[in-house]
Design an enzyme around this catalytic site. Structure first.
Site, PDB file in Angstrom:
ATOM      1  N   ARG A  13       0.691  -1.263  -0.108  1.00 24.32           N
ATOM      2  CA  ARG A  13      -0.062  -0.123  -0.131  1.00 24.32           C
ATOM      3  C   ARG A  13       0.615   1.258   0.118  1.00 24.32           C
ATOM      4  O   ARG A  13       2.268   1.126   0.104  1.00 24.32           O
ATOM      5  CB  ARG A  13      -1.083  -0.002   1.196  1.00 24.32           C
ATOM      6  CG  ARG A  13      -0.162  -0.039   2.611  1.00 24.32           C
ATOM      7  CD  ARG A  13      -1.189  -0.284   3.575  1.00 24.32           C
ATOM      8  NE  ARG A  13      -0.669  -0.459   4.847  1.00 24.32           N
ATOM      9  CZ  ARG A  13      -0.457   0.421   5.638  1.00 24.32           C
ATOM     10  NH1 ARG A  13      -0.801   1.630   5.496  1.00 24.32           N
ATOM     11  NH2 ARG A  13       0.152  -0.035   6.828  1.00 24.32           N
ATOM     12  N   VAL A  67      10.874  -6.897   7.125  1.00 30.54           N
ATOM     13  CA  VAL A  67      12.275  -6.573   6.561  1.00 30.54           C
ATOM     14  C   VAL A  67      12.969  -5.842   7.963  1.00 30.54           C
ATOM     15  O   VAL A  67      14.152  -5.735   7.933  1.00 30.54           O
ATOM     16  CB  VAL A  67      12.244  -5.445   5.691  1.00 30.54           C
ATOM     17  CG1 VAL A  67      11.835  -6.175   4.222  1.00 30.54           C
ATOM     18  CG2 VAL A  67      11.365  -4.335   6.028  1.00 30.54           C
ATOM     19  N   TYR A 158      11.743   8.580  14.179  1.00 36.50           N
ATOM     20  CA  TYR A 158      11.745   8.476  12.936  1.00 36.50           C
ATOM     21  C   TYR A 158      12.830   9.356  11.960  1.00 36.50           C
ATOM     22  O   TYR A 158      13.340   9.205  11.195  1.00 36.50           O
ATOM     23  CB  TYR A 158      10.410   9.117  12.507  1.00 36.50           C
ATOM     24  CG  TYR A 158       9.584   9.078  11.302  1.00 36.50           C
ATOM     25  CD1 TYR A 158       9.216   7.856  10.800  1.00 36.50           C
ATOM     26  CD2 TYR A 158       9.882  10.193  10.533  1.00 36.50           C
ATOM     27  CE1 TYR A 158       8.759   7.955   9.335  1.00 36.50           C
ATOM     28  CE2 TYR A 158       9.560  10.340   9.244  1.00 36.50           C
ATOM     29  CZ  TYR A 158       9.012   8.913   8.446  1.00 36.50           C
ATOM     30  OH  TYR A 158       8.696   9.114   7.112  1.00 36.50           O
ATOM     31  N   ALA A 160      15.493  10.368  13.144  1.00 36.94           N
ATOM     32  CA  ALA A 160      16.998   9.691  13.346  1.00 36.94           C
ATOM     33  C   ALA A 160      17.134   8.408  12.343  1.00 36.94           C
ATOM     34  O   ALA A 160      18.094   8.338  11.645  1.00 36.94           O
ATOM     35  CB  ALA A 160      17.332   9.022  14.811  1.00 36.94           C
TER      36      ALA A 160
HETATM   37  P1  NAP Z   1       2.136   3.356   4.665  1.00 37.93           P
HETATM   38  O1  NAP Z   1       1.043   3.765   3.792  1.00 37.93           O
HETATM   39  O2  NAP Z   1       2.062   3.261   6.089  1.00 37.93           O
HETATM   40  O3  NAP Z   1       3.030   2.031   4.043  1.00 37.93           O
HETATM   41  C1  NAP Z   1       4.195   1.561   4.732  1.00 37.93           C
HETATM   42  C2  NAP Z   1       4.288   0.236   4.049  1.00 37.93           C
HETATM   43  O4  NAP Z   1       5.395  -0.440   4.954  1.00 37.93           O
HETATM   44  C3  NAP Z   1       3.144  -0.681   4.223  1.00 37.93           C
HETATM   45  O5  NAP Z   1       3.050  -1.605   2.970  1.00 37.93           O
HETATM   46  C4  NAP Z   1       3.724  -1.546   5.535  1.00 37.93           C
HETATM   47  O6  NAP Z   1       2.760  -2.977   5.453  1.00 37.93           O
HETATM   48  C5  NAP Z   1       5.088  -1.825   4.927  1.00 37.93           C
HETATM   49  N1  NAP Z   1       5.749  -2.212   6.311  1.00 37.93           N
HETATM   50  C6  NAP Z   1       5.767  -1.592   7.535  1.00 37.93           C
HETATM   51  N2  NAP Z   1       6.629  -2.483   8.404  1.00 37.93           N
HETATM   52  C7  NAP Z   1       7.050  -3.512   7.661  1.00 37.93           C
HETATM   53  C8  NAP Z   1       8.140  -4.469   7.951  1.00 37.93           C
HETATM   54  N3  NAP Z   1       8.395  -4.811   9.015  1.00 37.93           N
HETATM   55  N4  NAP Z   1       8.420  -5.507   6.871  1.00 37.93           N
HETATM   56  C9  NAP Z   1       7.753  -5.325   5.799  1.00 37.93           C
HETATM   57  N5  NAP Z   1       6.981  -4.274   5.398  1.00 37.93           N
HETATM   58  C10 NAP Z   1       6.677  -3.410   6.304  1.00 37.93           C
HETATM   59  O7  NAP Z   1       3.319   4.564   4.661  1.00 37.93           O
HETATM   60  P2  NAP Z   1       3.761   5.393   3.354  1.00 37.93           P
HETATM   61  O8  NAP Z   1       3.321   6.836   3.601  1.00 37.93           O
HETATM   62  O9  NAP Z   1       3.411   4.742   1.910  1.00 37.93           O
HETATM   63  O10 NAP Z   1       5.258   5.700   3.425  1.00 37.93           O
HETATM   64  C11 NAP Z   1       6.278   4.686   2.671  1.00 37.93           C
HETATM   65  C12 NAP Z   1       7.785   5.140   2.925  1.00 37.93           C
HETATM   66  O11 NAP Z   1       7.839   6.553   2.701  1.00 37.93           O
HETATM   67  C13 NAP Z   1       8.087   5.079   4.487  1.00 37.93           C
HETATM   68  O12 NAP Z   1       9.488   4.751   4.573  1.00 37.93           O
HETATM   69  C14 NAP Z   1       7.950   6.618   4.925  1.00 37.93           C
HETATM   70  O13 NAP Z   1       8.792   6.780   6.124  1.00 37.93           O
HETATM   71  C15 NAP Z   1       8.298   7.390   3.904  1.00 37.93           C
HETATM   72  N6  NAP Z   1       7.750   8.719   3.859  1.00 37.93           N
HETATM   73  C16 NAP Z   1       6.568   8.897   4.013  1.00 37.93           C
HETATM   74  C17 NAP Z   1       5.938  10.127   4.003  1.00 37.93           C
HETATM   75  C18 NAP Z   1       4.415  10.498   3.862  1.00 37.93           C
HETATM   76  O14 NAP Z   1       4.208  11.476   3.954  1.00 37.93           O
HETATM   77  N7  NAP Z   1       3.490   9.627   3.886  1.00 37.93           N
HETATM   78  C19 NAP Z   1       6.811  11.164   4.067  1.00 37.93           C
HETATM   79  C20 NAP Z   1       8.136  10.787   3.950  1.00 37.93           C
HETATM   80  C21 NAP Z   1       8.441   9.761   4.084  1.00 37.93           C
HETATM   81  P3  NAP Z   1       1.486  -3.019   6.342  1.00 37.93           P
HETATM   82  O15 NAP Z   1       0.633  -2.717   5.429  1.00 37.93           O
HETATM   83  O16 NAP Z   1       1.701  -4.413   6.811  1.00 37.93           O
HETATM   84  O17 NAP Z   1       1.487  -1.992   7.498  1.00 37.93           O
END
Ligand code: NAP
Length: 250
Positions: A13, A67, A158, A160
């Site tokens: 997702r 992971v 986060y 860090a």
């Molecule tokens: P998200 O919608 O919460 O999706 C996170 C994804 O990571 C999900 O598919 C989740 O699986 C998976 N995940 C979490 N823990 C895991 C593990 N231990 N092993 C394998 N998969 C795991 O978050 P997102 O907003 O798309 O974020 C994606 C990346 O972008 C992250 O690294 C986040 O820090 C970074 N980011 C996001 C934003 C923002 O504004 N959204 C901004 C800056 C950076 P589940 O479905 O099981 O939870």
């Protein structure tokens, strides 16, 4: 000839999903979902992503893993190579946030966030690099955050982890550049996803006011840059961090 292979961690997702779908135009994709005990919904979401990829003429596999666990991460890389005959691009995208003021932050919250966001990139890259080195080519793309450069109240762990990913990226770029492998980081700003949907509406409104483009980013905004960094056109880009934040941090 078979398309090259890309693994996107946490691509069931959010941003990872958009990256997987975009990369699938030119790569066969390993769609990784978080393989938690007794949670089938994640697998179903990953299958949905693969179905969309196939409908658009692409192909790949879904692979469950945690992971943040070294053995599971190593197994994920092995399974990618075994199922798709290799790994050309690794996108370290999986991440979590567990916002908490530092004085109230538990050891478990600290370690969960560091392990999932930062150690995971080390575990996956270590295993993938062994294969990429033999092929003398490969791309590692780490999804960091503008928070890793600026810090944020309630996000010490986060921030860090995301700052750590930058140092990690620079080091991989220096250590494996001579082997034909590049490493770059993408630093998203405020992107619409489940991670940000949890925030109160007034926080979202306040953040939007700080973005010169006047809107939040979309997962597709991030996917477009990742696709470029994975493409032949980006062959000479190494050790860079590129912000995709609508100008928020200028
Ligand atoms: P998200 O919608 O919460 O999706 C996170 C994804 O990571 C999900 O598919 C989740 O699986 C998976 N995940 C979490 N823990 C895991 C593990 N231990 N092993 C394998 N998969 C795991 O978050 P997102 O907003 O798309 O974020 C994606 C990346 O972008 C992250 O690294 C986040 O820090 C970074 N980011 C996001 C934003 C923002 O504004 N959204 C901004 C800056 C950076 P589940 O479905 O099981 O939870």
């Amino acid at each position: 000839m078979n398309k090259p292979v890309a693994l996107v961690t946490g691509s069931s997702r959010g941003i990872g999903r958009a990256i997987a779908i975009e990369l699938a135009k030119n790569f066969r994709i390993a769609v990784n979902y978080y393989d938690k005990i007794e949670v089938d919904a994640n697998r179903a979401q990953a299958q949905e992503v693969l179905d969309l990829i196939r409908q658009a003429g692409g192909d790949g596999v879904i692979l469950g893993a945690d992971v943040s666990d070294p053995a599971s991460a190593a197994q994920l890389i092995e399974a990618t190579i075994a199922n798709l005959d290799g790994i050309d691009v690794l996108v370290n995208n999986a991440g979590i946030n567990k916002d908490q003021l530092m004085v109230r932050m538990t050891d478990a919250q600290w370690h969960d966030v560091i392990d999932t966001n930062l150690s995971s990139a080390f575990y996956c890259s270590r295993a993938a690099l062994k294969y990429m080195m033999k092929k003398k080519q490969g791309r590692i793309i780490n999804i960091s955050s503008v928070v890793g450069m600026a810090g944020n109240a309630g996000q010490a762990h986060y921030a860090a982890s995301k700052a750590g990913l930058l140092g990690f990226t620079y080091s991989v770029a220096k250590e494996y550049g001579p082997r034909g492998i590049t490493a770059n980081a993408v630093a998203p700003g405020y992107i619409v996803s489940d991670m940000t949907n949890k925030l109160p509406a007034e926080v979202t409104a306040r953040m939007t006011e700080q973005i010169p483009l006047g809107r939040l980013g979309t997962p597709e905004d991030i996917a477009a840059l990742v696709a470029f960094l994975a493409s032949p056109a980006a062959a000479y880009i190494n050790g860079q961090v590129i912000r995709v934040d609508g100008g928020m941090s200028i």
